[in-house]
Design an enzyme around this catalytic site. Structure first.
Site, PDB file in Angstrom:
ATOM      1  N   ASN A  52      11.488 -13.581   8.529  1.00 50.45           N
ATOM      2  CA  ASN A  52      11.706 -14.867   9.310  1.00 50.45           C
ATOM      3  C   ASN A  52      12.856 -15.496   8.772  1.00 50.45           C
ATOM      4  O   ASN A  52      13.049 -15.733   7.660  1.00 50.45           O
ATOM      5  CB  ASN A  52      10.792 -15.448   9.640  1.00 50.45           C
ATOM      6  CG  ASN A  52      10.808 -16.388  11.235  1.00 50.45           C
ATOM      7  OD1 ASN A  52      11.566 -17.318  10.902  1.00 50.45           O
ATOM      8  ND2 ASN A  52      10.218 -16.190  12.006  1.00 50.45           N
ATOM      9  N   GLU A  62       0.737  -5.547   4.560  1.00 54.12           N
ATOM     10  CA  GLU A  62      -0.574  -5.539   4.467  1.00 54.12           C
ATOM     11  C   GLU A  62      -1.237  -6.669   5.684  1.00 54.12           C
ATOM     12  O   GLU A  62      -2.026  -6.153   6.175  1.00 54.12           O
ATOM     13  CB  GLU A  62      -1.221  -6.072   3.065  1.00 54.12           C
ATOM     14  CG  GLU A  62      -0.933  -5.181   1.932  1.00 54.12           C
ATOM     15  CD  GLU A  62       0.518  -5.668   1.253  1.00 54.12           C
ATOM     16  OE1 GLU A  62       1.438  -6.288   2.022  1.00 54.12           O
ATOM     17  OE2 GLU A  62       0.547  -5.485   0.242  1.00 54.12           O
TER      18      GLU A  62
HETATM   19  N1  THU Z   1       5.914  -7.710   0.529  1.00 52.69           N
HETATM   20  C1  THU Z   1       4.933  -7.206   1.272  1.00 52.69           C
HETATM   21  O1  THU Z   1       5.145  -6.825   2.451  1.00 52.69           O
HETATM   22  N2  THU Z   1       3.910  -6.714   0.592  1.00 52.69           N
HETATM   23  C2  THU Z   1       3.702  -6.840  -0.995  1.00 52.69           C
HETATM   24  O2  THU Z   1       2.751  -6.228  -1.246  1.00 52.69           O
HETATM   25  C3  THU Z   1       4.644  -7.678  -1.527  1.00 52.69           C
HETATM   26  C4  THU Z   1       5.724  -8.471  -0.798  1.00 52.69           C
HETATM   27  C5  THU Z   1       7.167  -8.408   1.299  1.00 52.69           C
HETATM   28  C6  THU Z   1       7.211  -9.935   1.597  1.00 52.69           C
HETATM   29  C7  THU Z   1       8.844 -10.048   1.611  1.00 52.69           C
HETATM   30  O3  THU Z   1       9.088  -9.558   3.010  1.00 52.69           O
HETATM   31  C8  THU Z   1       9.136  -8.968   0.914  1.00 52.69           C
HETATM   32  O4  THU Z   1       8.306  -7.875   0.731  1.00 52.69           O
HETATM   33  C9  THU Z   1       9.853  -9.487  -0.578  1.00 52.69           C
HETATM   34  O5  THU Z   1       9.012 -10.303  -1.048  1.00 52.69           O
END
Ligand code: THU
Length: 142
Positions: A52, A62
């Site tokens: 966002n 997750e």
């Molecule tokens: N992110 C996830 O979707 N899952 C994780 O386990 C670690 C981080 C995403 C959050 C953000 O959109 C991007 O990865 C960088 O942190």
């Protein structure tokens, strides 16, 4: 490290996590993540990260996958795969962030398999207890 799950289960989770990753909305970090949650009925619920412009409002893959699972009526998580970018055979491998470890804990016990995936395949296997030892969960509330 946790031993492999059944080959067809692993293949389905890997494919679903990678497919979800294709739809990641990560224009700010450029870090695309997909997740695939397997419920007790054998259903797979996928999700991607959704960032966002107001950065703190971003959502991890997750969280998206778990939300889809609950929306479908699933409340027992039996495995989860998380797919991130290719970081080579040595890693570092993508593991759930601290907040998502707790989100996962809500719907699973410590022996839950967590599969770290890359486009090359599954690169590491953990249990939830490996990543979140001595965890707090629903049982603590009595
Ligand atoms: N992110 C996830 O979707 N899952 C994780 O386990 C670690 C981080 C995403 C959050 C953000 O959109 C991007 O990865 C960088 O942190």
């Amino acid at each position: 490290m946790l031993p492999p799950l059944a080959p067809d289960t692993e293949a389905a989770l890997l494919a679903a996590a990678l497919a979800a990753r294709e739809n990641a909305y990560a224009p700010y970090s450029g870090f695309r993540v997909g997740a695939a949650a397997l419920d007790a009925e054998g259903r797979i619920h996928a999700g991607c990260n959704v960032e966002n412009a107001a950065y703190p409002q971003s959502q991890c893959a997750e969280a998206t996958a778990l939300g889809a699972m609950v929306t479908a009526g699933g409340l027992v998580l039996t495995a989860i795969a998380i797919a991130g970018p290719d970081t080579g055979a040595e890693g570092p491998f993508l593991t759930p962030c601290g907040g998502c470890r707790q989100r996962i804990r809500e719907f699973a016990a410590g022996n839950l398999p967590i599969l770290a995936c890359q486009p090359r395949g599954i690169v590491a296997r953990y249990t939830l207890a490996d990543l979140l030892p001595e965890s707090f969960g629903p049982g603590h509330l009595g």
